[in-house]
Structure formats: structure tokens, C-alpha cells
Design a protein around this motif. Structure first.
Motif, PDB file in Angstrom:
ATOM      1  N   ALA A 154       0.849  -1.186   0.000  1.00 38.48           N
ATOM      2  CA  ALA A 154       0.000   0.000   0.000  1.00 38.48           C
ATOM      3  C   ALA A 154       0.891   1.244   0.000  1.00 38.48           C
ATOM      4  O   ALA A 154       1.861   1.309   0.757  1.00 38.48           O
ATOM      5  N   GLY A 155       0.565   2.209  -0.848  1.00 38.24           N
ATOM      6  CA  GLY A 155       1.364   3.424  -0.964  1.00 38.24           C
ATOM      7  C   GLY A 155       1.520   4.171   0.354  1.00 38.24           C
ATOM      8  O   GLY A 155       2.611   4.645   0.686  1.00 38.24           O
ATOM      9  N   ALA A 156       0.437   4.276   1.128  1.00 39.46           N
ATOM     10  CA  ALA A 156       0.497   4.989   2.409  1.00 39.46           C
ATOM     11  C   ALA A 156       1.456   4.297   3.380  1.00 39.46           C
ATOM     12  O   ALA A 156       2.203   4.958   4.111  1.00 39.46           O
ATOM     13  N   TYR A 157       1.454   2.975   3.368  1.00 39.79           N
ATOM     14  CA  TYR A 157       2.367   2.218   4.232  1.00 39.79           C
ATOM     15  C   TYR A 157       3.818   2.452   3.823  1.00 39.79           C
ATOM     16  O   TYR A 157       4.685   2.661   4.669  1.00 39.79           O
ATOM     17  N   VAL A 158       4.090   2.426   2.533  1.00 46.24           N
ATOM     18  CA  VAL A 158       5.452   2.639   2.053  1.00 46.24           C
ATOM     19  C   VAL A 158       5.921   4.048   2.388  1.00 46.24           C
ATOM     20  O   VAL A 158       7.057   4.241   2.840  1.00 46.24           O
ATOM     21  N   LYS A 159       5.040   5.040   2.211  1.00 45.54           N
ATOM     22  CA  LYS A 159       5.396   6.429   2.558  1.00 45.54           C
ATOM     23  C   LYS A 159       5.721   6.550   4.045  1.00 45.54           C
ATOM     24  O   LYS A 159       6.702   7.164   4.424  1.00 45.54           O
ATOM     25  N   LYS A 160       4.879   5.952   4.879  1.00 46.11           N
ATOM     26  CA  LYS A 160       5.053   6.045   6.330  1.00 46.11           C
ATOM     27  C   LYS A 160       6.315   5.306   6.789  1.00 46.11           C
ATOM     28  O   LYS A 160       7.092   5.823   7.588  1.00 46.11           O
ATOM     29  N   THR A 161       6.516   4.103   6.289  1.00 45.15           N
ATOM     30  CA  THR A 161       7.643   3.271   6.704  1.00 45.15           C
ATOM     31  C   THR A 161       8.948   3.721   6.069  1.00 45.15           C
ATOM     32  O   THR A 161       9.992   3.711   6.713  1.00 45.15           O
ATOM     33  N   GLY A 162       8.888   4.061   4.799  1.00 42.23           N
ATOM     34  CA  GLY A 162      10.079   4.463   4.057  1.00 42.23           C
ATOM     35  C   GLY A 162      10.655   3.312   3.258  1.00 42.23           C
ATOM     36  O   GLY A 162      10.722   2.177   3.748  1.00 42.23           O
ATOM     37  N   LEU A 163      11.038   3.602   2.021  1.00 44.70           N
ATOM     38  CA  LEU A 163      11.607   2.572   1.140  1.00 44.70           C
ATOM     39  C   LEU A 163      12.871   1.961   1.708  1.00 44.70           C
ATOM     40  O   LEU A 163      13.082   0.752   1.629  1.00 44.70           O
ATOM     41  N   GLU A 164      13.734   2.802   2.290  1.00 46.67           N
ATOM     42  CA  GLU A 164      15.004   2.295   2.825  1.00 46.67           C
ATOM     43  C   GLU A 164      14.785   1.303   3.962  1.00 46.67           C
ATOM     44  O   GLU A 164      15.484   0.299   4.053  1.00 46.67           O
ATOM     45  N   LYS A 165      13.792   1.569   4.794  1.00 45.38           N
ATOM     46  CA  LYS A 165      13.512   0.654   5.899  1.00 45.38           C
ATOM     47  C   LYS A 165      12.947  -0.671   5.381  1.00 45.38           C
ATOM     48  O   LYS A 165      13.325  -1.745   5.856  1.00 45.38           O
ATOM     49  N   LEU A 166      12.051  -0.599   4.393  1.00 46.58           N
ATOM     50  CA  LEU A 166      11.517  -1.835   3.806  1.00 46.58           C
ATOM     51  C   LEU A 166      12.624  -2.648   3.144  1.00 46.58           C
ATOM     52  O   LEU A 166      12.690  -3.870   3.302  1.00 46.58           O
ATOM     53  N   LEU A 167      13.491  -1.969   2.423  1.00 46.89           N
ATOM     54  CA  LEU A 167      14.611  -2.659   1.788  1.00 46.89           C
ATOM     55  C   LEU A 167      15.534  -3.252   2.850  1.00 46.89           C
ATOM     56  O   LEU A 167      15.997  -4.381   2.713  1.00 46.89           O
ATOM     57  N   ALA A 168      15.772  -2.521   3.919  1.00 50.26           N
ATOM     58  CA  ALA A 168      16.629  -3.027   5.005  1.00 50.26           C
ATOM     59  C   ALA A 168      16.038  -4.290   5.635  1.00 50.26           C
ATOM     60  O   ALA A 168      16.777  -5.215   5.984  1.00 50.26           O
ATOM     61  N   LEU A 169      14.719  -4.357   5.772  1.00 50.34           N
ATOM     62  CA  LEU A 169      14.077  -5.561   6.315  1.00 50.34           C
ATOM     63  C   LEU A 169      14.310  -6.762   5.398  1.00 50.34           C
ATOM     64  O   LEU A 169      14.579  -7.866   5.874  1.00 50.34           O
ATOM     65  N   HIS A 170      14.233  -6.548   4.104  1.00 50.56           N
ATOM     66  CA  HIS A 170      14.476  -7.647   3.161  1.00 50.56           C
ATOM     67  C   HIS A 170      15.949  -8.044   3.155  1.00 50.56           C
ATOM     68  O   HIS A 170      16.272  -9.226   3.090  1.00 50.56           O
ATOM     69  N   ARG A 171      16.821  -7.064   3.241  1.00 50.59           N
ATOM     70  CA  ARG A 171      18.254  -7.385   3.299  1.00 50.59           C
ATOM     71  C   ARG A 171      18.589  -8.150   4.568  1.00 50.59           C
ATOM     72  O   ARG A 171      19.441  -9.041   4.554  1.00 50.59           O
ATOM     73  N   LYS A 172      17.937  -7.817   5.655  1.00 54.78           N
ATOM     74  CA  LYS A 172      18.174  -8.536   6.906  1.00 54.78           C
ATOM     75  C   LYS A 172      17.743  -9.998   6.763  1.00 54.78           C
ATOM     76  O   LYS A 172      18.404 -10.902   7.277  1.00 54.78           O
ATOM     77  N   SER A 173      16.663 -10.225   6.046  1.00 53.23           N
ATOM     78  CA  SER A 173      16.162 -11.581   5.855  1.00 53.23           C
ATOM     79  C   SER A 173      16.953 -12.379   4.834  1.00 53.23           C
ATOM     80  O   SER A 173      17.185 -13.567   5.021  1.00 53.23           O
ATOM     81  N   TYR A 174      17.360 -11.726   3.733  1.00 52.84           N
ATOM     82  CA  TYR A 174      17.925 -12.466   2.605  1.00 52.84           C
ATOM     83  C   TYR A 174      19.375 -12.138   2.276  1.00 52.84           C
ATOM     84  O   TYR A 174      19.971 -12.787   1.430  1.00 52.84           O
TER      85      TYR A 174
END
Length: 151
Positions: free
Chosen positions: A87-107
Motif C-alpha cells: 500500500a502506498g500509504a504504508y510505504v510512505k510512512k515506513t520508508g523505502l530504505e527501511k523496507l529494503l533493510a528488512l528484506h536485506r536482513k532476511s535475505y
């Protein structure tokens, strides 16, 4: 001796970075590749079956505040791919860098790939069975998608 120490350090850092990432799961959210549609529908209720081209898909719209759409693709009734659109609102609130960091932490670090579309940034993680692609358009948070595909 200095060259050998530098080479040793470089090899050690490479091995440590690879070892730090968990291996990729062969499927999505605990469902293995090849799971049947009934198992998917049981774990992810309130969706609808349909087709996209020749692929049978099961789609959930707005299953929660973070996800705009979750789509499961089946080949001969067996799970083959999953696409998660945020959801766009979630991405705006969380931030792209944080979402990417979560995936990098996992993979792990992954490989950056923006060769397919210059306005889309993608990070790719893959092993012999699975390919995961996290894609986003920096100025369009609603275009943030993660695709999980069986090879």
C-alpha cells in the motif's frame, strides 16, 4: 605479507556477509512451492480465484494495511509464484530504505538491478529454487512490489 593480509581480510568479509543471510525459503510465508490452491486459500482467506493469461491466480485485495494486493500464481494447480504489492500509504510512512533493510536482513545484500526499467530500482536474491525481486519507483511508493518465483 601486507597483500596476503588484505586478501585474507577481503575473503573473510565476503564469507561473513554470505553467512549472515538466511537461505531462501523455497516458497512463500511457510507454503512451499508446489502447494495446492486449497492450502493457499486456507492460509490466506478472503480472496478470489481467476486467470491472468494462461495462469490460474488467487488474489487478495487489501488483506491488511500494509499490503494492497497479494497474488498467488499456479501452474497445473501448484503454487509457482507470489506477487505482493504494498500500500502506498504504508510505504510512505515506513520508508523505502527501511523496507529494503528488512528484506536485506532476511535475505542478505542482494544484487541491484535496474536494467529492465531505468525508473524502477530492483534488488534480487536467488538460489537454485527461488528468485525474490524487491522493486520500487523512488517517486511512486504505490509501485513497491516483491515477487517470489519458483525457478
Amino acid at each position: 605479507m601486507k597483500t596476503i593480509s588484505t586478501l585474507f581480510l577481503a575473503v573473510f568479509l565476503f564469507i561473513a556477509s554470505v553467512a549472515g543471510a538466511a537461505p531462501l525459503f523455497g516458497g512463500y510465508a511457510g507454503l512451499p512451492w508446489g502447494a495446492d490452491a486449497h492450502a493457499v486459500m486456507k492460509q490466506f482467506p478472503k480472496g478470489e480465484m481467476g486467470t491472468m493469461g494462461q495462469m490460474v491466480v488467487y488474489r487478495q485485495l487489501n488483506p491488511n494495511k500494509q499490503i494492497r494486493q497479494r497474488m498467488f500464481g499456479f501452474d497445473k494447480g501448484k503454487l509457482k509464484a507470489v506477487s505482493v504489492s504494498f500500500a502506498g500509504a504504508y510505504v510512505k510512512k515506513t520508508g523505502l530504505e527501511k523496507l529494503l533493510a528488512l528484506h536485506r536482513k532476511s535475505y542478505g545484500e542482494g544484487t541491484m538491478d535496474n536494467s529492465k526499467a531505468p525508473h524502477i530500482v530492483s534488488f534480487v536474491w536467488e538460489d537454485a529454487k527461488t528468485r525474490i525481486v524487491f522493486s520500487y519507483a523512488p517517486k511512486r511508493p504505490e509501485m513497491t512490489v516483491v515477487n517470489y518465483t519458483q525457478k
